[in-house]
Design a protein around this motif. Structure first.
Motif, PDB file in Angstrom:
ATOM      1  N   PHE A 116      93.963  24.976 -23.134  1.00 16.76           N
ATOM      2  CA  PHE A 116      95.955  24.545 -23.541  1.00 16.76           C
ATOM      3  C   PHE A 116      95.790  26.646 -22.503  1.00 16.76           C
ATOM      4  O   PHE A 116      97.119  26.705 -22.079  1.00 16.76           O
ATOM      5  CB  PHE A 116      95.519  25.087 -25.090  1.00 16.76           C
ATOM      6  N   GLN A 117      95.135  27.288 -23.663  1.00 17.55           N
ATOM      7  CA  GLN A 117      96.104  28.752 -23.290  1.00 17.55           C
ATOM      8  C   GLN A 117      95.793  29.241 -21.790  1.00 17.55           C
ATOM      9  O   GLN A 117      96.583  29.406 -21.067  1.00 17.55           O
ATOM     10  CB  GLN A 117      94.773  29.865 -24.076  1.00 17.55           C
ATOM     11  N   ASP A 170      92.728  20.699 -26.168  1.00 13.46           N
ATOM     12  CA  ASP A 170      92.033  20.476 -25.830  1.00 13.46           C
ATOM     13  C   ASP A 170      90.686  20.239 -26.479  1.00 13.46           C
ATOM     14  O   ASP A 170      89.954  19.534 -25.738  1.00 13.46           O
ATOM     15  CB  ASP A 170      91.603  22.151 -26.985  1.00 13.46           C
ATOM     16  N   GLU A 201      98.136  23.038 -29.161  1.00 11.39           N
ATOM     17  CA  GLU A 201      96.767  23.843 -28.523  1.00 11.39           C
ATOM     18  C   GLU A 201      95.487  22.551 -28.591  1.00 11.39           C
ATOM     19  O   GLU A 201      94.751  21.891 -27.694  1.00 11.39           O
ATOM     20  CB  GLU A 201      96.405  24.925 -28.890  1.00 11.39           C
TER      21      GLU A 201
END
Length: 347
Positions: A176-177, A168, A164
């Motif tokens: 990322f999410q 980012d 992540e």
């Protein structure tokens, strides 16, 4: 729709970094002349199997490595219906064309995206969507995943790391999410294993000014980590070298790393990659209908023989033509080579 913007990305209002020889390196054109299959011949296009179309610079992200200078606030360049219609016409008349690669910006944000995809697929052409994944979760674009699956579009999606923090840092907070959410949406629509009619490949760009690692080894790492951490599957991983133009060049220059990076690419020039570079079998069309030898040339407006979709009768006119080159081309011939389809050579 809230834009996803990296607060650390450079201001793309600056003039683009033009290709120069400020790095005390051998000009790429001379290097190719010295090492080409036919000495001093330069590069020529020996086939036309792929058409790359940039639908515009509008995007819901603003990544530091973006050579397009795409973004959500300042970029409103978007392909018109007239240009889209002419591209559909030219593509349908080419006997050698096999695939159409749609890129941006976020190509899905162009109002002509759906009908172009449908027209190309009806003509029996493979269609590639260069998807940033986060667009799949944005309000107003809920239709994208279902449409891609329905048309069996080959999705090539950006995911510069399986961690992540790294993603980012390059692409913006929260990217990322949302990328993971987008991948799950595609997996749910049978975008999974290699060889499936619904192909899903991922793209790795280095987060530092370096050459990509071995593609096969990194693909194994991605496959293991994404499956273990998120139960996500994909086809192949494509490693792509960041090209030192536009926003990425500005980013490196501000960090004092542009000279070093150019020397790195120059010193890792690989003669074997020259015969494999993507410009030898494709042409690139910009959002306003101008024609270039590749997407990177398009971004610095490098076209010595400037033509548009309106000034040619056939795309096959470009077969056998000499290709315009400059020093940014070292990015495609360094190490194992690089193209929009990943590494050109095995390590």
């Amino acid at each position: 729709m809230l834009p996803i913007i990296d607060p650390n990305s450079p201001d793309d209002s600056e003039n683009p970094v033009e290709a120069t020889n400020a790095w005390e390196i051998t000009p790429f054109g001379e290097r190719v002349g010295e090492n080409a299959e036919r000495p001093m011949s330069g590069l020529t296009r020996n086939a036309l199997t792929q058409l790359q179309v940039n639908l515009g610079k509008l995007c819901n992200q603003a990544c530091t490595h973006c050579h397009v200078d795409a973004g959500p606030t300042k970029r409103r360049e978007n392909m018109s219906a007239a240009v889209a219609d002419r591209i559909i016409e030219l593509a349908s008349q080419s006997p050698t064309l096999q695939s159409v690669d749609l890129t941006g910006g976020a190509p899905e944000m162009n109002p002509n995206f759906r009908r172009m995809v449908t027209a190309f697929r009806s003509a029996g052409l493979e269609v590639i969507d260069r998807c940033n994944l986060t667009i799949l979760t944005q309000p107003g674009f809920e239709w994208v995943a279902d449409f891609l699956a329905e048309q069996e579009v080959h999705v090539i999606a950006s995911l510069p790391c399986y961690l992540e923090d790294n993603v980012d840092a390059q692409r913006g907070n929260g990217v990322f999410q949302q990328s993971i959410d987008g991948l799950r949406m595609l997996n749910a629509r049978q975008y999974r294993e290699p060889g499936s009619p619904r192909s899903l490949d991922l793209v790795f760009n280095p987060t530092s000014p370096s050459l990509p690692p071995d593609q096969a080894s990194l693909e194994a790492d991605y496959r293991r980590e994404l499956k273990t951490r998120f139960d996500i599957e994909f086809g192949h991983l494509l490693t792509i070298t960041n090209i030192p133009i536009r926003r990425y060049a500005q980013f490196l220059r501000r960090k004092g790393q542009l000279d070093e990076y150019m020397r790195l690419l120059h010193d890792h020039f690989n003669t074997a990659a020259v015969s494999q570079v993507m410009c030898r079998h494709l042409v690139s069309i910009s959002w306003d209908g101008k024609i270039y030898d590749c997407d990177f040339n398009q971004m610095i407006d490098l076209a010595k023989d400037s033509q548009t979709v309106w000034s040619i009768d056939s795309l096959d006119t470009y077969i056998g033509r000499r290709i315009d080159v400059d020093n940014h081309c070292y990015g495609c011939t360094a190490g194992t080579g690089s193209s929009c389809g990943g590494a050109l050579l095995s390590s």
